[in-house]
Design a protein around this motif. Structure first.
Motif, PDB file in Angstrom:
ATOM      1  N   GLY A  28       0.683  -1.185  -0.034  1.00 28.93           N
ATOM      2  CA  GLY A  28      -0.063  -0.064   0.009  1.00 28.93           C
ATOM      3  C   GLY A  28       0.944   1.417   0.060  1.00 28.93           C
ATOM      4  O   GLY A  28       0.358   2.194  -0.082  1.00 28.93           O
ATOM      5  N   LEU A  29       2.017   1.199   0.123  1.00 30.00           N
ATOM      6  CA  LEU A  29       2.976   2.356   0.127  1.00 30.00           C
ATOM      7  C   LEU A  29       3.178   3.022  -1.153  1.00 30.00           C
ATOM      8  O   LEU A  29       3.835   2.002  -2.137  1.00 30.00           O
ATOM      9  CB  LEU A  29       4.424   2.293   0.930  1.00 30.00           C
ATOM     10  N   ARG A  30       3.404   4.092  -1.404  1.00 32.69           N
ATOM     11  CA  ARG A  30       3.471   5.001  -2.738  1.00 32.69           C
ATOM     12  C   ARG A  30       4.617   6.029  -2.270  1.00 32.69           C
ATOM     13  O   ARG A  30       4.273   6.851  -1.507  1.00 32.69           O
ATOM     14  CB  ARG A  30       2.420   5.250  -3.499  1.00 32.69           C
ATOM     15  N   ILE A  31       5.598   6.126  -3.090  1.00 27.28           N
ATOM     16  CA  ILE A  31       6.830   7.053  -2.863  1.00 27.28           C
ATOM     17  C   ILE A  31       6.764   7.774  -4.157  1.00 27.28           C
ATOM     18  O   ILE A  31       7.115   7.339  -5.391  1.00 27.28           O
ATOM     19  CB  ILE A  31       7.824   6.247  -2.357  1.00 27.28           C
ATOM     20  N   LYS A  32       6.756   9.336  -3.903  1.00 22.86           N
ATOM     21  CA  LYS A  32       6.956  10.352  -5.153  1.00 22.86           C
ATOM     22  C   LYS A  32       8.292  10.941  -4.548  1.00 22.86           C
ATOM     23  O   LYS A  32       8.285  11.428  -3.537  1.00 22.86           O
ATOM     24  CB  LYS A  32       5.917  10.944  -5.296  1.00 22.86           C
ATOM     25  N   VAL A  33       9.305  10.854  -5.484  1.00 25.99           N
ATOM     26  CA  VAL A  33      10.519  11.737  -5.499  1.00 25.99           C
ATOM     27  C   VAL A  33      10.392  12.897  -6.451  1.00 25.99           C
ATOM     28  O   VAL A  33      10.199  12.637  -7.604  1.00 25.99           O
ATOM     29  CB  VAL A  33      11.613  10.789  -5.424  1.00 25.99           C
ATOM     30  N   SER A  34      10.883  14.099  -5.890  1.00 22.22           N
ATOM     31  CA  SER A  34      10.821  15.122  -6.553  1.00 22.22           C
ATOM     32  C   SER A  34      11.964  16.282  -6.418  1.00 22.22           C
ATOM     33  O   SER A  34      12.585  16.192  -5.151  1.00 22.22           O
ATOM     34  CB  SER A  34       9.422  15.880  -6.766  1.00 22.22           C
ATOM     35  N   SER A  35      12.271  17.098  -7.260  1.00 22.78           N
ATOM     36  CA  SER A  35      13.192  18.112  -6.580  1.00 22.78           C
ATOM     37  C   SER A  35      12.604  18.980  -5.445  1.00 22.78           C
ATOM     38  O   SER A  35      11.207  19.437  -5.492  1.00 22.78           O
ATOM     39  CB  SER A  35      13.327  19.125  -7.471  1.00 22.78           C
ATOM     40  N   ALA A  36      13.248  19.280  -4.464  1.00 18.98           N
ATOM     41  CA  ALA A  36      12.930  20.016  -3.169  1.00 18.98           C
ATOM     42  C   ALA A  36      12.845  21.504  -3.487  1.00 18.98           C
ATOM     43  O   ALA A  36      13.683  21.981  -4.477  1.00 18.98           O
ATOM     44  CB  ALA A  36      14.244  19.932  -2.091  1.00 18.98           C
ATOM     45  N   ALA A  37      11.772  21.946  -3.060  1.00 13.20           N
ATOM     46  CA  ALA A  37      11.409  23.547  -3.169  1.00 13.20           C
ATOM     47  C   ALA A  37      12.389  24.460  -2.493  1.00 13.20           C
ATOM     48  O   ALA A  37      13.164  23.903  -1.544  1.00 13.20           O
ATOM     49  CB  ALA A  37      10.073  23.730  -2.817  1.00 13.20           C
TER      50      ALA A  37
END
Length: 923
Positions: free
Chosen positions: A879-888
């Motif tokens: 059930g775990l989903r992980i989104k990685v993006s550039s930090a603000a």
């Protein structure tokens, strides 16, 4: 200002590189100057004793890897016991008598044994032994082994020799020593008798022959003319000494037809013999072995009868079931021959040559006689078949040549006299591994009497006199006491320097009335020398006790030192000399082959020490499950060097972050520590418990793997990775930084203590840098660490197991994002977590997820929120989903984390709010 100057960057004088080959000799010099051994003994004076008694290596060569394995294992144990509070003196010793030294003196010194006196020859032997004692001592010291090197025990020491003959005297008094004619292992090359412990088995190709013995008197049972009993032997040269043929009383024997002859063989071997001889062998009649007892046959080569006798030693494993019996050339033959009062014929001398008694073979060596005997048997129409077989055959442990069995008059210790007591004592001893008990029990149960006399010069004489009038032996309490007194003054050289009357108590007379005596010329088996070390060392030195707590040697010593020590101790004093016995395996290469010069697969321990350092070798010893055979190679040593580097770097990191930490003032109470710090202490507590259990159970590979894994995983890969931010970025005296330093200090203090018995040089090098340590105090007098009960919070551990599982999933997602070039470093990332309800609720109670994941920001989303399609599905958390993006935001110049408020502080426009606050505190 450059804000990076305000970071708490690591500082320490402790060197990054070990440079062990250079540093270790400096540490050794310091130990010697400070007399570390005496210092440790004084520190433990009055404490409970733990005595590891050193089995003496033989003083005739440079140290080899087997020595290193053995001595380092002992040193690890002694140092561990010392750090557990025991008074654990270690007195090293050497075995300094015997044939190998005689051979080396003749060979290397170039001495003509027959051109010098006995005393001069013995003096050369002693000097040779002393030379190698010195060489080996320096080698063992270089390995970091702590011991009373200035006062070792040597088997040629006067006091030792005096105690040795005292044990002999006790055994003689109890009737366990006797002289008798009996077949013994005899080495024609070395010209001496050998004990069982001096025998090695190797494959040898021999001529096996089947020989017909014509029945002379069949006693109404074997009535037909031309009836023969067929025997089998792998030693044709012993046929001239044959006086009997042994049959098993319960086996069935068949009379088979071969042309106009009738042959007797065991029915159970008929099929094999038919194929081997290529004969039909039809059965005419059968008999039970006991029915054929006392039938006589004619010796095929000599004018002598050969008697059919019965023996339980007969088997159906090979041959014909009719066993060629020569009491002068075999133990089983001798034993069964005694029952029938058979003559003991041994027509072979000390060089393995036939004597006059050998008739036509006089002057021939036994090996040369084999083909001639076979030829004579063929001419006599007595040879059925000759075949070549490869079989395991006893060889001399020193010269590696085949031995023979030869009946000679020797001195023996009667094992039967104390066998029962010895077997009972075996069960009072702890055997490690447990199979050691069965091994030595079976050896003692089955062994014959111990031949303790040797026809050599360099050793302790058998302290027996002979009356010149009646020829009877003389040995009693008075003669032994007098000799002990003389030996303590002059050593065993006195036996060779003085006539008998000067060695005997004044007025000594034989029961027959004789006053003139001569001395026994044989010396004692060197296994008697080393086997009485408990008497010469443990019972004599005030710092030691008997029995020893532990004997530790290679597994071959079940038939060697463990066995001879047990035998003499039980015989003389009724008790085993040890409470526990631990054995290690042999050295092999990576293919499992025994290390040897011929294969060129050996590893020189001193070469490893000079190239990599003794601590690398010691780490290898600890890493091995030494109770089995131990693999060693240059590649394995390089692996150990890499493992050492990881441990050292972890310790150096801990040290470098404690340079401003005073444990007396700066430690944060356990209750005030953040959860991650308490988790780290829980892991440390588990490490301490596991390592101490490993030491206590002599499972040193547990110690190695536990410490190595803790340094590389729990510390470096998890805790230190997370804690770096606090250590470098937070204010020097902030509670958050002091909290992390508290964990670092507790870990460093425990780890240095835990590794000290193994990485003895490294621990010594680190200890002065550990904050709070009194100057001049050596790590080896410190105590092992203890676990504080509050650390062992298993509920916290379960919680953090779940957190770290989540961290592992995030780490995988970050790595994928880096590979996809979404980020170039975790600190440039923001992580969004989309979780099921139960995980969401759990994570609500976990602060500082960004610190745990080592990213700039973490956002935890409500379970009802829609998951973006670009989010990664976790592999192991449902059930775990992980989104990685550039930090603000912008990158903080000081902590390198991204923050939306970087630039809003006018005084520090390049810093995030946290760093700006810290810097303002510094300003």
């Amino acid at each position: 200002m450059d804000y990076r100057d305000t970071l708490n960057l690591p500082e320490t004088d402790f060197p990054m590189r070990g440079n062990l080959p250079q540093r270790e000799p400096e540490i050794l010099k310091k130990w010697e100057e400070n007399n570390l051994y005496e210092h440790v003994q004084k520190a433990r004076a009055g404490h409970k004793k733990f005595i590891l008694h050193d089995g003496p290596p033989y003083a005739n060569g440079d140290i080899h890897l087997g020595h290193a394995l053995n001595k380092v294992l002992k040193d690890i144990i002694v140092k561990y016991k010392t750090m557990m509070g025991y008074d654990a003196p270690y007195v090293p010793g050497w075995d300094t008598h015997g044939l190998p030294i005689e051979q080396q003196v003749i060979k290397k010194v170039g001495l003509n044994r027959h051109a010098v006196s006995t005393l001069e020859f013995r003096a050369h032997c002693k000097e040779y032994a002393k030379k190698y004692v010195g060489i080996q001592r320096e080698g063992f010291k270089r390995l970091g082994v702590r011991g009373d090197w200035d006062h070792p025990y040597l088997t040629f020491h006067k006091e030792y020799e005096a105690e040795q003959i005292g044990v002999f005297g006790e055994m003689a008094k109890k009737g366990y020593i006797y002289k008798g004619l009996k077949p013994v292992y005899w080495c024609p090359s070395c010209e001496t008798a050998l004990a069982e412990a001096e025998i090695e088995y190797a494959d040898q190709t021999s001529s096996a022959i089947y020989v017909k013995f014509a029945v002379k008197e069949g006693k109404g049972i074997l009535n037909e003319a031309n009836t023969y009993v067929v025997i089998w032997t792998t030693t044709p040269w012993t046929i001239p000494a044959n006086v009997a043929i042994s049959l098993h009383p319960d086996f069935t024997y068949a009379q088979v037809k071969v042309g106009d002859e009738h042959w007797i063989v065991a029915e159970g071997l008929l099929e094999r013999l038919r194929a081997l001889w290529n004969l039909a062998l039809p059965v005419e009649k059968t008999f039970v072995g006991k029915d054929l007892e006392l039938i006589t046959c004619q010796h095929p080569l000599l004018d002598r009868e050969s008697l059919l006798i019965l023996g339980e030693h007969v088997t159906l494993e090979a041959g014909t079931g009719c066993v060629h019996t020569a009491p002068g050339h075999g133990e089983d033959d001798f034993i069964v021959g005694k029952k029938y009062d058979l003559p003991v014929i041994c027509p072979v001398d000390h060089q393995g040559k036939f004597t006059e008694e050998g008739g036509p073979y006089v002057g021939l060596k036994v090996g040369k006689a084999n083909p001639i005997v076979i030829e004579d048997l063929t001419k006599a129409n007595a040879l059925v078949l000759e075949e070549k077989i490869t079989h395991s055959y006893p060889h001399c442990w020193r010269c590696k040549n085949p031995i023979i069995f030869r009946a000679t008059e020797q001195w023996f210790a009667s094992i039967d006299g104390f066998r029962k007591e010895a077997l009972e004592q075996i069960d009072q001893v702890q055997w490690i591994p447990a199979w050691g008990r069965d091994r030595i029990y079976n050896m003692v149960r089955d062994r014959g009497d111990w031949c303790i006399s040797r026809q050599r010069t360099w050793g302790v004489p058998i302290p027996i006199f002979y009356c010149e009038d009646c020829g009877k032996e003389l040995v009693n309490d008075e003669t032994i006491a007098k000799l002990q007194e003389i030996f303590r003054q002059e050593g065993s050289d006195a036996w060779f320097a003085h006539p008998a009357e000067e060695l005997l108590p004044e007025g000594t007379t034989c029961p027959c009335g004789g006053h003139a005596f001569r001395k026994e010329s044989d010396i004692m088996d060197v296994w008697f020398d080393s086997g009485t070390s408990y008497a010469g060392v443990l019972k004599q030195r005030e710092e030691l006790t008997w029995p020893a707590d532990l004997y530790l040697e290679g597994s071959d010593q079940h038939r060697g030192w463990f066995n001879s020590s047990l035998s003499t101790s039980v015989a003389a004093f009724g008790k085993a000399p040890y409470k526990a016995v631990l054995t290690h395996g042999f050295l092999v290469d990576e293919q499992g082959r025994k290390q040897s010069k011929s294969l060129g697969n050996g590893v020189d321990p001193l070469q490893v020490v000079n190239q990599m350092g003794a601590d690398i070798l010691r780490l290898w010893v600890a890493s091995a499950d030494y109770k089995n055979d131990v693999a060693a190679s240059q590649r394995i040593m390089k692996q150990m060097s890499e493992a050492y580097r990881k441990i050292r770097n972890t310790l150096r990191f801990l040290l470098s972050n404690l340079n401003d930490f005073d444990p007396a003032k700066d430690q944060v109470p356990y209750a005030e520590l953040p959860e991650i710090d308490r988790w780290a202490l829980l892991q440390l507590g588990k490490v301490i418990d596991r390592v101490l259990e490993g030491y206590e159970k002599y499972e040193f590979h547990w110690v190695y793997h536990t410490v190595h894994n803790f340094c590389t995983i729990e510390m470096s890969a998890i805790y230190l990775d997370i804690a770096k931010d606090r250590l470098y970025v937070e204010g020097k005296k902030s509670t958050l930084r002091r909290s992390a330093q508290t964990v670092l200090y507790q870990s460093l203090d425990a780890l240095v203590r835990l590794i000290a018995p193994v990485l003895t040089f490294t621990a010594d090098e680190i200890w002065p840098y550990v904050s709070g340590v009194a100057e001049g105090v050596n790590i080896q007098v410190e105590k092992m660490p203890t676990v504080k009960p509050e650390w062992m919070d298993e509920q916290l551990g379960a919680k953090w197991d779940q957190i770290l599982s989540l961290r592992a999933e995030v780490t995988k997602a970050l790595e994928k994002a880096r590979q996809d070039k979404l980020i170039n470093h975790p600190l440039t990332a923001q992580v969004d977590l989309y979780t099921p309800a139960d995980l969401y609720e759990f994570l609500q109670g976990v602060p500082n997820l960004a610190e745990i994941f080592i990213v700039s920001d973490v956002e935890l989303h409500q379970p009802t929120e829609e998951t973006p399609v670009e989010a990664t599905v976790a592999e192991d958390i449902e059930g775990l989903r992980i989104k990685v993006s550039s930090a603000a935001g912008e990158k903080c110049e000081r902590c390198w984390m991204y923050h939306t408020e970087v630039g809003k502080d006018e005084a520090h426009p390049t810093l995030c709010p946290r760093c700006a606050s810290v810097v303002k505190g510094i300003e």
